[in-house]
Design an enzyme around this catalytic site. Structure first.
Site, PDB file in Angstrom:
ATOM      1  N   CYS A 114       0.801  -1.222   0.000  1.00 38.77           N
ATOM      2  CA  CYS A 114       0.000   0.000   0.000  1.00 38.77           C
ATOM      3  C   CYS A 114       0.840   1.282   0.000  1.00 38.77           C
ATOM      4  O   CYS A 114       0.343   2.342  -0.364  1.00 38.77           O
ATOM      5  CB  CYS A 114      -0.935  -0.015   1.198  1.00 38.77           C
ATOM      6  SG  CYS A 114      -1.852  -1.572   1.344  1.00 38.77           S
ATOM      7  N   HIS A 260      -3.775   6.355   0.915  1.00 38.28           N
ATOM      8  CA  HIS A 260      -4.093   5.002   0.465  1.00 38.28           C
ATOM      9  C   HIS A 260      -5.544   4.693   0.794  1.00 38.28           C
ATOM     10  O   HIS A 260      -5.999   4.911   1.921  1.00 38.28           O
ATOM     11  CB  HIS A 260      -3.168   3.999   1.145  1.00 38.28           C
ATOM     12  CG  HIS A 260      -3.642   2.588   1.050  1.00 38.28           C
ATOM     13  ND1 HIS A 260      -3.902   1.977  -0.158  1.00 38.28           N
ATOM     14  CD2 HIS A 260      -3.928   1.672   2.015  1.00 38.28           C
ATOM     15  CE1 HIS A 260      -4.321   0.748   0.060  1.00 38.28           C
ATOM     16  NE2 HIS A 260      -4.346   0.540   1.365  1.00 38.28           N
ATOM     17  N   ASN A 290     -10.097  -1.460  -2.578  1.00 36.92           N
ATOM     18  CA  ASN A 290      -8.727  -1.214  -2.148  1.00 36.92           C
ATOM     19  C   ASN A 290      -7.813  -1.890  -3.159  1.00 36.92           C
ATOM     20  O   ASN A 290      -7.721  -3.117  -3.206  1.00 36.92           O
ATOM     21  CB  ASN A 290      -8.527  -1.797  -0.744  1.00 36.92           C
ATOM     22  CG  ASN A 290      -7.100  -1.665  -0.231  1.00 36.92           C
ATOM     23  OD1 ASN A 290      -6.154  -1.525  -0.994  1.00 36.92           O
ATOM     24  ND2 ASN A 290      -6.940  -1.730   1.087  1.00 36.92           N
TER      25      ASN A 290
END
Length: 334
Positions: A114, A260, A290
């Site tokens: 990430c 993120h 995500n």
């Protein structure tokens, strides 16, 4: 020498997984519950025969077509993934050949999740500052869906597959500022695929119930949600403070905070904890999920379509997660 972001594009695989489909598989999770808590309505999922390198190549080809960029102008490839095609050779080398980038170009893979995009910007800026390269193709691509147990409702609701391509050059639309980076490997066990690599090559068929209604095995993605939340809640506000300090700006100077895109609940918690107004805190995950290392460039791409980016506008970018690893910078539009 100043390094600039010159162009961004991204690719999403055609296959989609909707909340309606997930609610059939997991009746205890209704459509609205997933949307409200996770902030995702749809995620794109790579096909069985579609891999991270295929998506990275597709994102690069979109970048070349959308921004009139020639592969011949690229003199370095940085490829961020945690799902490489092979242990060896380096996937970036395969990508160079398939994209028709000159053989004189440098190419390397780096394994980060990430935080990977912001780390990639830091690497690219270093290559430009050292006079090693002038047009760097930064690719982020991930297929976490291939690591997730089919009965792991938590991770299946969160993650989507995607790839992004960014050109970092000696000119562009936004100058890349100073970086704040961090690492804490004590958190490695809290977000991990334990089996399948060299230390534990054999994948076990044993099923683990995590206490939250999810099934996993050691060969699948394991995420300890409470531990990840605690890490994020502690480290990210400190990260943001240090980024601002290193770049000589205040919170009021930042037009958009692009973090993120972990999940909506976590992002809203961070926004409130850091006292950032909703209009200055960009969230884009409802249609993509995500997407790990691609979440920041995708959100940046979409934010630039929606928000004002006049001369001297400053936006903060930050990634954090698996490793533990975190990174941030400020970009200044010109």
């Amino acid at each position: 020498m100043i390094a600039y972001i010159k162009a961004i594009s991204y690719y999403l695989p055609p296959n989609k997984l909707t909340n309606a489909e997930l609610s059939v598989l997991f009746p205890e999770w209704g459509i609205e519950k997933i949307a409200n808590k996770i902030g995702v309505d749809t995620r794109h999922i790579a096909a069985d025969n579609e891999f991270a390198s295929d998506m990275a190549i597709a994102a690069a080809q979109k970048l070349f077509a959308e921004h009139n960029i020639s592969p011949a102008d690229i003199n370095f490839i940085l490829y961020c993934t945690q799902s490489p095609d092979y242990f060896l050779p380096t996937t970036a080398c395969i990508i160079q050949d398939k994209l028709g980038i000159p053989v004189k170009a440098g190419a390397l893979d780096f394994n980060l999740g990430c935080s990977g995009y912001v780390y990639g910007l830091a690497l690219a800026k270093g290559l430009i500052a050292a006079g090693i390269a002038t047009n760097i193709l930064l690719l982020t691509s991930e297929t976490y869906s291939k690591f997730i147990h089919p009965k792991d409702k938590g991770n299946r609701t969160i993650f989507g597959d995607a790839a992004a391509a960014t050109l970092i050059s000696t000119n562009g639309f936004a100058a890349i500022g100073h970086f704040e980076l961090g690492t804490d490997g004590k958190g490695a066990e809290n977000l991990i695929v334990k089996q399948g690599a060299i230390r534990h090559p054999e994948k076990s068929a044993d099923t683990i119930h995590d206490g939250y209604g999810n099934e996993q095995s050691p060969g699948n993605l394991h995420m300890d949600g409470p531990e990840i939340f605690a890490f994020t809640s502690t480290e990210v506000p400190v990260l943001i403070t240090e980024i601002l300090k290193k770049n000589g700006v205040s919170k009021a100077d930042i037009g958009q905070f692009i973090l993120h895109q972990a999940n909506r609940y976590m992002l809203e918690h961070l926004r409130k904890k850091m006292d950032i107004a909703p209009e200055n805190f960009y969230i884009y995950m409802a249609d993509v999920g995500n997407t790990v290392s691609s979440s920041v460039p995708i959100a940046l791409y979409e934010a630039m379509k929606e928000k004002q980016t006049g001369p001297q506008a400053k936006w903060l970018l930050a990634g954090f997660g698996v490793g533990y690893s975190w990174a941030g910078t400020v970009i200044a539009f010109i």
